[in-house]
Design a protein around this motif. Structure first.
Motif, short mmCIF file in Angstrom:
data_model
loop_
_atom_site.label_atom_id
_atom_site.label_comp_id
_atom_site.label_asym_id
_atom_site.label_seq_id
_atom_site.Cartn_x
_atom_site.Cartn_y
_atom_site.Cartn_z
N LEU A 49 40.56 35.09 42.32
CA LEU A 49 39.88 36.11 42.84
C LEU A 49 40.50 37.43 42.30
O LEU A 49 41.54 37.74 42.07
CB LEU A 49 40.15 36.11 44.47
N SER A 50 39.51 38.46 42.35
CA SER A 50 39.96 39.72 41.92
C SER A 50 39.18 40.78 42.62
O SER A 50 38.30 40.73 42.86
CB SER A 50 39.93 39.85 40.29
N TYR A 51 39.91 42.19 42.49
CA TYR A 51 39.20 43.11 43.14
C TYR A 51 39.72 44.14 42.11
O TYR A 51 40.83 44.30 41.72
CB TYR A 51 39.91 43.68 44.43
N GLN A 52 38.49 45.15 41.81
CA GLN A 52 38.86 46.13 40.65
C GLN A 52 38.43 47.53 41.17
O GLN A 52 37.16 47.44 41.73
CB GLN A 52 38.07 45.80 39.45
N GLN A 53 38.92 48.49 41.29
CA GLN A 53 38.47 49.82 41.73
C GLN A 53 38.82 50.87 40.70
O GLN A 53 39.65 50.86 40.20
CB GLN A 53 39.45 50.17 43.02
N LYS A 54 37.51 51.40 40.14
CA LYS A 54 37.71 52.68 39.37
C LYS A 54 37.86 54.05 40.11
O LYS A 54 37.13 54.39 40.97
CB LYS A 54 36.39 52.61 38.50
N PHE A 55 38.91 54.82 39.80
CA PHE A 55 39.07 56.13 40.37
C PHE A 55 38.23 57.11 39.81
O PHE A 55 37.90 58.06 40.31
CB PHE A 55 40.69 56.23 40.52
N ASN A 56 38.25 57.05 38.34
CA ASN A 56 37.54 58.09 37.95
C ASN A 56 37.37 57.57 36.33
O ASN A 56 37.51 56.09 36.09
CB ASN A 56 38.36 59.18 37.68
N LYS A 57 36.94 58.28 35.61
CA LYS A 57 36.64 57.47 34.17
C LYS A 57 37.97 57.12 33.45
O LYS A 57 37.82 56.39 32.45
CB LYS A 57 35.75 58.62 33.37
N ASN A 58 38.91 57.51 33.93
CA ASN A 58 40.16 57.33 32.98
C ASN A 58 41.12 56.26 33.76
O ASN A 58 42.20 55.97 33.18
CB ASN A 58 40.96 58.49 32.68
N ALA A 59 41.11 56.21 34.82
CA ALA A 59 41.95 55.61 35.65
C ALA A 59 41.19 54.09 36.56
O ALA A 59 40.00 54.43 37.16
CB ALA A 59 42.74 56.14 36.75
N LYS A 60 41.80 52.98 36.19
CA LYS A 60 41.24 51.69 37.04
C LYS A 60 42.50 51.14 37.66
O LYS A 60 43.38 50.61 36.84
CB LYS A 60 40.47 50.89 35.98
N PHE A 61 42.20 50.50 38.71
CA PHE A 61 43.22 49.57 39.26
C PHE A 61 42.69 48.09 39.61
O PHE A 61 41.60 48.00 39.88
CB PHE A 61 43.58 50.12 40.86
N THR A 62 43.49 47.11 39.41
CA THR A 62 43.00 45.81 39.49
C THR A 62 44.04 45.11 40.32
O THR A 62 45.29 44.99 39.94
CB THR A 62 42.59 45.02 38.38
N ILE A 63 43.55 44.09 41.10
CA ILE A 63 44.75 43.15 41.76
C ILE A 63 44.07 41.74 41.62
O ILE A 63 42.67 41.74 42.02
CB ILE A 63 45.06 43.60 43.33
N SER A 64 44.60 40.92 41.39
CA SER A 64 43.94 39.49 41.34
C SER A 64 45.13 38.53 41.83
O SER A 64 46.25 38.55 41.73
CB SER A 64 43.73 39.23 40.03
N THR A 65 44.55 37.10 42.26
CA THR A 65 45.24 36.22 42.64
C THR A 65 44.58 34.85 42.09
O THR A 65 43.58 34.65 41.85
CB THR A 65 45.40 36.03 43.95
N THR A 66 45.49 33.73 41.56
CA THR A 66 45.04 32.59 41.35
C THR A 66 45.74 31.47 42.30
O THR A 66 47.00 31.45 42.07
CB THR A 66 45.30 32.35 39.85
N VAL A 67 44.98 30.47 42.68
CA VAL A 67 45.68 29.67 43.72
C VAL A 67 45.40 28.03 43.14
O VAL A 67 44.12 27.83 42.67
CB VAL A 67 45.12 29.62 45.02
N ASP A 68 46.20 27.23 43.21
CA ASP A 68 46.12 25.61 43.05
C ASP A 68 45.48 25.05 44.21
O ASP A 68 46.30 24.85 44.93
CB ASP A 68 47.23 25.09 42.37
N THR A 69 44.20 24.89 44.32
CA THR A 69 43.57 24.53 45.61
C THR A 69 43.96 22.87 45.79
O THR A 69 43.91 22.24 46.88
CB THR A 69 41.98 24.49 45.65
N LEU A 70 44.47 22.17 44.67
CA LEU A 70 44.58 20.81 44.61
C LEU A 70 46.22 20.48 45.08
O LEU A 70 46.69 19.47 45.33
CB LEU A 70 44.33 19.90 43.47
#
Length: 85
Positions: A49-70
């Motif tokens: 899953l990931s969430y990406q936020q662009k603050f302006n044309k020069n700055a972007k923030f992303t947070i992501s996670t990966t989970v092994d469901t098995l």
């Protein structure tokens, strides 16, 4: 709508002794022009899953996670990114 996109992928290794195809399904949803949510799941049990936020044309923030469901004892991976151009 153009705010929502889905995709899938099939990987099959001919030389692999298991010869099991790996299926991956994913989606993306644009909450607004500057915010995107993404998800991906595969037959190996990996959920990302990931969430990406662009603050302006020069700055972007992303947070992501990966989970092994098995394997609920495996730690989840977490990533943070700040992209300045």
């Amino acid at each position: 709508s153009s705010d929502f996109a889905v995709g899938s992928e099939i990987q099959y290794e001919i030389g692999s002794p298991e010869n099991k195809p790996k299926l991956t399904f994913g989606g993306q949803y644009a909450l607004n022009y500057d915010t995107i949510l993404k998800s991906k799941f595969d037959t190996a049990g990996s959920l990302s899953l990931s969430y990406q936020q662009k603050f302006n044309k020069n700055a972007k923030f992303t947070i992501s996670t990966t989970v092994d469901t098995l394997n609920n004892k495996a730690p989840a991976a977490l990533g943070l990114s700040i992209n300045l151009t």
